[in-house]
Design a protein around this motif. Structure first.
Motif, PDB file in Angstrom:
ATOM      1  N   GLN B  33       0.827  -1.210   0.000  1.00 28.66           N
ATOM      2  CA  GLN B  33       0.000   0.000   0.000  1.00 28.66           C
ATOM      3  C   GLN B  33       0.861   1.260   0.000  1.00 28.66           C
ATOM      4  OE1 GLN B  33      -2.772  -0.081   3.253  1.00 28.66           O
ATOM      5  NE2 GLN B  33      -2.890   2.125   3.415  1.00 28.66           N
ATOM      6  N   ILE B  34       1.974   1.219   0.716  1.00 24.49           N
ATOM      7  CA  ILE B  34       2.821   2.411   0.809  1.00 24.49           C
ATOM      8  C   ILE B  34       3.512   2.694  -0.525  1.00 24.49           C
ATOM      9  CG2 ILE B  34       4.923   3.327   1.903  1.00 24.49           C
ATOM     10  CD1 ILE B  34       3.922   2.272   4.544  1.00 24.49           C
ATOM     11  N   ALA B 289       5.334  12.539  16.796  1.00 23.69           N
ATOM     12  CA  ALA B 289       6.015  11.458  17.517  1.00 23.69           C
ATOM     13  C   ALA B 289       5.526  10.115  16.991  1.00 23.69           C
ATOM     14  CB  ALA B 289       5.731  11.580  19.006  1.00 23.69           C
ATOM     15  N   LYS B 290       6.122   9.056  17.519  1.00 23.33           N
ATOM     16  CA  LYS B 290       5.760   7.706  17.108  1.00 23.33           C
ATOM     17  C   LYS B 290       4.308   7.396  17.441  1.00 23.33           C
ATOM     18  CE  LYS B 290       9.026   3.905  16.950  1.00 23.33           C
ATOM     19  NZ  LYS B 290       9.789   2.929  17.700  1.00 23.33           N
ATOM     20  N   GLY B 291       3.663   6.587  16.617  1.00 21.66           N
ATOM     21  CA  GLY B 291       2.293   6.179  16.890  1.00 21.66           C
ATOM     22  C   GLY B 291       1.397   6.539  15.725  1.00 21.66           C
ATOM     23  N   VAL B 292       0.248   5.918  15.685  1.00 18.80           N
ATOM     24  CA  VAL B 292      -0.669   6.180  14.583  1.00 18.80           C
ATOM     25  C   VAL B 292      -2.051   6.522  15.141  1.00 18.80           C
ATOM     26  CG1 VAL B 292      -1.725   5.277  12.492  1.00 18.80           C
ATOM     27  CG2 VAL B 292       0.604   4.587  13.084  1.00 18.80           C
ATOM     28  N   ARG B 294      -5.981   6.864  14.992  1.00 23.77           N
ATOM     29  CA  ARG B 294      -6.963   5.977  14.365  1.00 23.77           C
ATOM     30  C   ARG B 294      -8.376   6.508  14.571  1.00 23.77           C
ATOM     31  NH1 ARG B 294      -3.759   2.218  11.538  1.00 23.77           N
ATOM     32  NH2 ARG B 294      -2.063   1.537  12.875  1.00 23.77           N
ATOM     33  N   SER B 312      -4.584   7.853  10.095  1.00 25.12           N
ATOM     34  CA  SER B 312      -3.681   6.845   9.557  1.00 25.12           C
ATOM     35  C   SER B 312      -2.261   7.378   9.593  1.00 25.12           C
ATOM     36  CB  SER B 312      -4.068   6.479   8.123  1.00 25.12           C
ATOM     37  OG  SER B 312      -3.301   5.369   7.679  1.00 25.12           O
ATOM     38  N   PHE B 313      -1.357   6.558   9.132  1.00 25.11           N
ATOM     39  CA  PHE B 313       0.017   6.976   8.927  1.00 25.11           C
ATOM     40  C   PHE B 313       0.064   7.673   7.578  1.00 25.11           C
ATOM     41  CE2 PHE B 313       4.234   5.909   7.110  1.00 25.11           C
ATOM     42  CZ  PHE B 313       5.047   6.496   8.077  1.00 25.11           C
ATOM     43  N   GLY B 318       5.630  10.799   6.741  1.00 25.46           N
ATOM     44  CA  GLY B 318       6.399   9.944   7.633  1.00 25.46           C
ATOM     45  C   GLY B 318       5.918   9.968   9.072  1.00 25.46           C
ATOM     46  N   TYR B 319       4.738  10.525   9.307  1.00 24.31           N
ATOM     47  CA  TYR B 319       4.138  10.462  10.647  1.00 24.31           C
ATOM     48  C   TYR B 319       2.631  10.419  10.490  1.00 24.31           C
ATOM     49  CZ  TYR B 319       4.646  15.459   9.530  1.00 24.31           C
ATOM     50  OH  TYR B 319       4.669  16.673   8.888  1.00 24.31           O
ATOM     51  N   ARG B 341      -3.970   3.886  22.580  1.00 27.27           N
ATOM     52  CA  ARG B 341      -3.828   2.678  23.372  1.00 27.27           C
ATOM     53  C   ARG B 341      -2.955   2.962  24.582  1.00 27.27           C
ATOM     54  NH1 ARG B 341      -3.336  -1.942  20.317  1.00 27.27           N
ATOM     55  NH2 ARG B 341      -1.340  -2.320  21.299  1.00 27.27           N
ATOM     56  N   LYS B 342      -3.519   2.861  25.739  1.00 22.98           N
ATOM     57  CA  LYS B 342      -2.764   2.917  26.990  1.00 22.98           C
ATOM     58  C   LYS B 342      -2.052   4.238  27.274  1.00 22.98           C
ATOM     59  CE  LYS B 342      -1.740  -1.882  26.109  1.00 22.98           C
ATOM     60  NZ  LYS B 342      -0.718  -2.724  25.523  1.00 22.98           N
ATOM     61  N   LYS B 343      -2.216   5.254  26.426  1.00 21.49           N
ATOM     62  CA  LYS B 343      -1.520   6.511  26.725  1.00 21.49           C
ATOM     63  C   LYS B 343      -2.234   7.692  26.091  1.00 21.49           C
ATOM     64  CE  LYS B 343       1.554   5.692  22.822  1.00 21.49           C
ATOM     65  NZ  LYS B 343       2.867   5.395  22.320  1.00 21.49           N
TER      66      LYS B 343
END
Lengths: 129, 362
Positions: B33-34, B289-292, B294, B312-313, B318-319, B341-343
């Motif tokens: 897909q990318i 930062a890291k993470g997507v 949703r 989405s990403f 790139g983020y 999730r969790k944060k």
């Protein structure tokens, strides 16, 4: 059908385990799992030194499609993580059983390996999905 | 019963991974897909959009009917081929669907609506047709291919007759023209240059193959979604639906308030919402930062809670980026929080548009 190397052990939650000898194993996710998830964009790994127990969610594979927990298939201490995944998470897609490995564990109890599935058992488990 | 487009065999032949998309078996990707996303941003990619619904509205009351049916005003359309993006509302002011209307003459228009909403759209259009001298004709005998990317037009040009080339030469954005077999429109859902081309079903496969031979990369629904999200374009069912006002879905620009006496469906409700100023709004969110991000994640702001509608990403940036519905007082540039999730993570509020013509725009 996905490639399922016969020399590895598997968990039904789609992790693979390679016995490197001396009580050390390498862990990753299967080709089948990466295929379900699609293009990987981030992989969150445990920290070196973490003590993990079978069934713990210890890592996250985040793809374009979804975030998916990765569970510890065995118990022990994390002694190395695949830092290449930081910049190249796509290695999990392109080489799930090789360069896409995730972390290495010093086993707490080697007999835990016997409880994992062999290639045939894993194949049967995904056929049932 | 799963429907298949005329290009189904071509997708299988290309190794596509097929999924059920609202009753249609469609390619989600052809491997990566990318990579398909990047092909569209940097070169040329194509999408099978034959599942979309083409509806022709013809008759002496066609213009009057559409001026009642949709929130934008088709009276603005005076040049043959000009297209208009707009929404069709229920009487409570919720979005039944978003659509594109092409103008040919005041008695002849073409609508392209979503496939997922086909049944209810047609039912609603037929219900509203009472008292108007029009015919509503679905045109399932066509395939549709979107060719998008900086090199899309040049690659398509190699397949066109001299007459077709002359007809599309210099055609402005948001126009369509029928020449020979093809209806060629300068529309799209990616934020790149390109065409959406309506092709008779009998020659769609052949046309797809010629595009492949011209070096256009097939791209699936996965890339289509990340491209449209980067471009800040709404996806029906996620970013808006029948319970959502166009004012809360970044579609206020498609509402024609003038002339005041045009009584389009939903007008009174929208006017009251506008006066009250209390509708939430659709903004962009960026997580560097890291993470997507949703869909359906909760957004926490000092003015109250909101929700991510699409996330989405972003392969181009790139983020992760997202569209989110938040309280109207939230401003571009604000830092708000998203419950992942969790944060909880901090994200930047932006205009709902991230990439255009291959470049970052937020």
């Amino acid at each position: 059908m996905s490639n399922i190397p016969s020399e590895l052990k598997y968990a039904t939650s789609h992790e693979w385990v390679r016995n490197e000898g001396n009580g050390i194993v390498t862990v990753g996710i299967t080709e089948h799992a990466q295929d379900l998830l699609g293009d990987m964009v981030f992989v969150e790994l445990p920290d070196v030194g973490d003590n993990i127990s079978t069934g713990d969610d210890v890592a996250v594979a985040e793809s374009v499609k979804a975030a998916s927990d990765i569970y510890a298939p065995i118990s022990g201490e994390v002694i190395e993580v695949n830092e290449d995944l930081e910049d190249s998470p796509e290695l999990v897609n392109s080489d799930a059983f090789g360069d896409g490995w995730m972390f290495k564990v010093k086993l707490a109890d080697e007999s835990e390996l016997d409880a994992l599935l062999d290639a045939e058992g894993y194949k049967n488990s995904i056929d049932e999905d | 019963m799963v429907s298949k487009t005329v290009l189904h065999a071509k997708h299988i032949e290309a190794g596509a991974k097929m999924v059920d998309f609202h009753g249609w078996e469609m390619p989600i990707n052809y491997g990566s897909q990318i990579e398909e996303h990047h092909a569209v941003r940097t070169d040329a990619g194509m999408f099978d959009v034959s599942h979309m619904t083409i509806v022709d509205i013809q008759g002496s009351d066609a213009k009057a009917y559409l001026r009642r049916l949709v929130i934008n005003d088709v009276a603005k359309l005076t040049i043959a081929g000009k297209a208009l993006y707009t929404g069709m509302l229920n009487t409570a002011g919720g979005v039944i669907d978003d659509l594109i209307i092409y103008f040919f003459t005041e008695t002849n228009y073409r609508l392209v609506v979503n496939s997922a909403t086909r049944k209810k759209d047609l039912a609603w259009m037929n219900k509203q047709a009472q008292g108007f001298d029009i015919t509503i004709t679905e045109r399932p005998e066509f395939g549709m291919i979107a060719v998008q990317g900086p090199n899309a037009k040049a690659k398509v040009a190699t397949l066109l007759t001299a007459e077709q080339q002359a007809a599309v030469e210099g055609m402005k954005p948001f126009f369509g023209v029928q020449v020979g077999d093809l209806f060629i429109a300068t529309t799209g859902y990616t934020g790149e240059d390109g065409y959406e081309i309506i092709v008779p079903e009998t020659v769609t496969t052949d046309f797809w193959q010629k595009l492949l031979d011209a070096g256009v990369a097939p791209a699936g629904l996965g890339a289509r979604d990340t491209l449209r999200l980067e471009a800040g374009m709404n996806l029906y069912g996620l970013d808006m639906d029948e319970t959502i006002s166009p004012i809360a879905a970044n579609m206020a620009w498609t509402i024609a308030w003038e002339p005041e006496d045009r009584n389009f469906i939903g007008r009174e409700v929208l006017a009251a919402q506008k006066a009250a100023g209390d509708q939430p709004k659709l903004v962009g969110l960026v997580l560097e930062a890291k993470g997507v991000l949703r869909s359906h994640q909760k957004v926490v702001t000092e003015f109250g809670e909101g929700e991510i509608t699409s996330g989405s990403f972003s392969p181009t940036l790139g983020y992760s980026v997202a569209l989110a519905r938040v309280p109207r007082s939230v401003k571009v540039g604000d830092i708000v929080e998203v419950e992942m999730r969790k944060k909880r993570v901090k994200v930047i509020v932006t205009k709902p548009s991230f990439v255009r013509n291959g470049k970052k725009v937020w």
